[in-house]
Design an enzyme around this catalytic site. Sequence first.
Site, PDB file in Angstrom:
ATOM      1  CD  GLU A 181      10.709 -14.846  49.335  1.00 19.81           C
ATOM      2  OE1 GLU A 181      11.688 -14.433  48.634  1.00 19.81           O
ATOM      3  OE2 GLU A 181       9.595 -15.173  48.585  1.00 19.81           O
TER       4      GLU A 181
ATOM      5  CD  GLU B 133      17.684 -12.596  43.422  1.00 20.86           C
ATOM      6  OE1 GLU B 133      17.003 -11.712  43.149  1.00 20.86           O
ATOM      7  OE2 GLU B 133      17.600 -13.742  43.770  1.00 20.86           O
TER       8      GLU B 133
END
Length: 257
Positions: free
Chosen positions: A45, A56
């Site tokens: 990824e 995140e």
Amino acid sequence: MSKKIADAFKNGKAFIPFITAGDPSLDKTKEFVLAMEKAGADLVEIGIPFSDPIAEGVVIQEADLRSLEAGTTTDGVFDMVAELREETDMPLVFMTYLNIVFYYGYEKFFSNCEKVGISGIIIPDMPYEEKGECEAIAAGHGVELVSMVAPTSEERIRMIASEARGFLYVVSSMGVTGVRAEIRTDLDSMLKAIRQATDLPAAIGFGINTPEQAKKMSGIADGVIVGSAIVKLVAKYGENAAPYIAEYVKSMKDAIR
């Protein structure tokens, strides 16, 4: 011709590392991806940095900021992937935020994905109900929109799984990405609901960072996704991170074999 997402799961359990493009530079990202492939990664990824990455934790937020401060652009990431493709055909997927894709232009973005051999995309801030906005355009260019399944109701899990493409990204814990000492979610129930709705492979991410955790998760899923632990190595070793990343990826891949 680059491999498809399904190829990553053909030889048993898949190990899927994440890396932030452009941290510390795009040349180094290319080097790190190739090192991860050599160490046993089945699919990588690649994060396109965004100024407000809401899914995140602080580790990847800081990586995004370092990358943006270094001058990384979406065009630059595409150019880096094009160079990568001269050396590898491994499956690659982008992970980024809808704003990036929207402002770049859906048609242009997915057309470029097709040109450089990106097999899929994960967009954490795009709700399932709104995926129609770009799913058809992505599919038209051979890019699979990977759905994320969070620890919510079984009904919703089945609904998302039944229409999923590529693989299912199973979010191990509520909250943001980051290393966790323990994962308490009832993942067995989640995986059971997914299996009832689709034959697609399911990979577990968010919080996994030790070989022991990876081994345990691979016991119930088809793959394991790790991001923050790898991004931490980049933060620590910078331009010299490749051998440390390779050693870590190998230890995780060995654990799930």
